[in-house]
Design an enzyme around this catalytic site. Structure first.
Site, PDB file in Angstrom:
ATOM      1  N   GLU A 132      24.988   2.633   9.660  1.00  0.00           N
ATOM      2  CA  GLU A 132      25.155   1.783   8.468  1.00  0.00           C
ATOM      3  C   GLU A 132      25.659   2.579   7.263  1.00  0.00           C
ATOM      4  O   GLU A 132      25.620   2.094   6.133  1.00  0.00           O
ATOM      5  CB  GLU A 132      23.833   1.072   8.122  1.00  0.00           C
ATOM      6  N   TYR A 151       8.684 -10.022 -11.631  1.00  0.00           N
ATOM      7  CA  TYR A 151       8.974  -8.605 -11.411  1.00  0.00           C
ATOM      8  C   TYR A 151      10.284  -8.306 -10.709  1.00  0.00           C
ATOM      9  O   TYR A 151      10.936  -7.308 -10.978  1.00  0.00           O
ATOM     10  CB  TYR A 151       7.802  -7.942 -10.687  1.00  0.00           C
TER      11      TYR A 151
END
Lengths: 195, 195, 195, 195
Positions: free
Chosen positions: A75, A121
């Site tokens: 990746e 958050y």
């Protein structure tokens, strides 16, 4: 400079081990990288976050040329893209953390804002989370889908696959990833609740 | 005195690390403090419970004046309020522990008794849990909501945010927080059961 | 050769401890083995993955003759079968990991492909997962059911019992087992979702 | 004899720490004991399994007379009863492990066989699990309910409270407790499934 590189390696290994030990990562499915000047250090292919050591980093230049160390995670193009899109990004983490991955398997109407803001958050730490359409792991097609989805944000869910986040340094990337996992977990639990 | 301060620091770090390692806390989202005479030691802003060390405590007086150490957690006014309301309080912990936070996202009819008593322990350890209405983290408005909600109890859920508890010392605060999390988890699982 | 055996033991113990510490294994319910030439080293009966040490390995030949060490796990015939069916198999792990075991308790239409491919990783790491019909643990009947279910694959769920996997070495068997558990967990969570 | 006592203490502390670290126990809510001849060593009141040390054992005789060490857990009469009912019992563990406690909160028709046998292991390790009717923790009434429920088995769920198990030694008690928790967890997940 040498000490700074050592600190980045040490922090990255700490993050990897703690993600593993706390079950946010399993087996050999995650990969992590940091940037040091014009080099990227990324966990080697088939490494496990639970056993990651200094010699398990593959060293690449920003174009993906292999400079040193073992073969990089397949990746790596996704990691490099996160560095090239914003030079402030100093670390990238990709995992299959359970709730983020689970959430990536569901249908989503707004592909530029996947996670409901039940708490404030995630918006504060990472901003809106964007979907990357499915393609097989490690393929050119997945990379192309990743590039198409790209925007100013640093948080993405690869469909039926898992989260990828970037931040200024590896600890901040870790905090962002943890917040994404918590937010996905809350989203899952509240998906059928009237609130 | 010095030895007592050292013990409080050591216990506080133990609590922080164990909350982190056992997934009751994630990323950099929690904060913890203890009182030593007329000083309050609170974890610095953006610290992670998994890496908390002695030098990560900010030292404040009881009015919030910064005396020593790094910048305190932005939630320090909530901590100070818990000390000022009851001089027996020696430690305060605020987290985003999953089930307490999840429970804080639901609608509640009785805002002075949020958690059903499926087991007797929360009543024994902490008493009734009170809701604090939502405002953005670290704001004056959240502080005002906190003050408005305040009663003789030592356990609160900040709406869409997470729990905050106080106790005589940091281990007792830890036991109380754990009981609140367990009770919230039981409450969630039994919310639709006939029992 | 001696060093290679030591490494296999060390890796096997690392896998056992980490499965235990991360709650993928509980109590004394799991067993693990590796092949070294024409010998199989398998965890002794009633051992716990949390305390496994070098002296807890029973040594068998490939026909199951006890050569050295304590009494082997009663599931040793299943392990030996996995070695005999494919000489590339170098390690076998059997656990009662929660979601794999839970999934094994459900009815399944296609007993040669138990786990839906919500993510691509299980297919990549282990291939299709096959059901082994129920019989009491450690019995000849369970062994016979195991043999009947056997195909070219390396991943099986023993019905109402738990997973068993084989791979080239113990780390790869560990990665495969973790992927099976994650895939079972996703399958469980999505079993009633429209996706 | 001294060495045997040391080993029992060491094993008991290992069990306590591992139950804590793996989230099968939280805060100060659990207690554990072992028998050494005509003495029982039990964790002191308000101890935490995460910090249990050798000096945290209270020493009692089999009638409950305090011989040495700190004040015992208030649940010590339940422990003593488990030793008096069967002299083969060498260790007792009582926790509030989540799924066992959750299951204890539900209505059960057969109070002498609480846990469905989705897997065969609980029957093999512990036998049938019996309900103890609710009374406040540490009370004479709870003790009386415990005595009334008592049968030849070594596994009990205290209603709205948690599990208590006994076995020959503390490791076997640990294995039994873990199996009870896993079986309760499977029972919870499958309670509404057609299987």
């Amino acid at each position: 400079m040498g000490n700074e590189l050592e600190k980045k390696k040490k922090d990255t290994i700490w993050v990897a081990k703690n993600l593993f030990q706390r079950n946010k990562v399993s087996g050999s499915s995650a990969n992590i990288s940091f940037r040091d000047g014009d080099k990227v250090y990324i966990s080697a292919t088939n490494t496990c976050f639970g056993t990651l050591e200094e010699e398990d980093f593959s060293v690449l230049d920003l174009d993906g040329k292999h400079l040193d160390g073992p073969k990089p995670s397949k990746e790596f193009p996704l990691h490099l893209f996160m560095y090239s899109k914003d030079s402030r990004n100093g670390a990238v983490i990709h995992t299959h953390s359970f709730y983020s991955t689970l959430w990536s398997c569901l249908k989503h109407e707004d592909k530029r804002d996947l996670i409901p803001s039940h708490t404030p958050y995630l918006d504060m730490k990472l901003g809106k989370i964007t979907l990357v359409e499915y393609a097989a792991p490690g393929t050119k097609e997945l990379f192309d889908n990743f590039c198409s989805a790209m925007n100013e944000g640093n948080g993405y869910l690869l469909k039926n696959h898992g989260p990828i986040v970037a931040a200024e340094d590896v600890l901040k990337a870790f905090y962002a990833l943890e917040e994404l996992e918590e937010s996905s977990k809350i989203a899952w639990h509240l998906r059928n609740e009237r609130i």
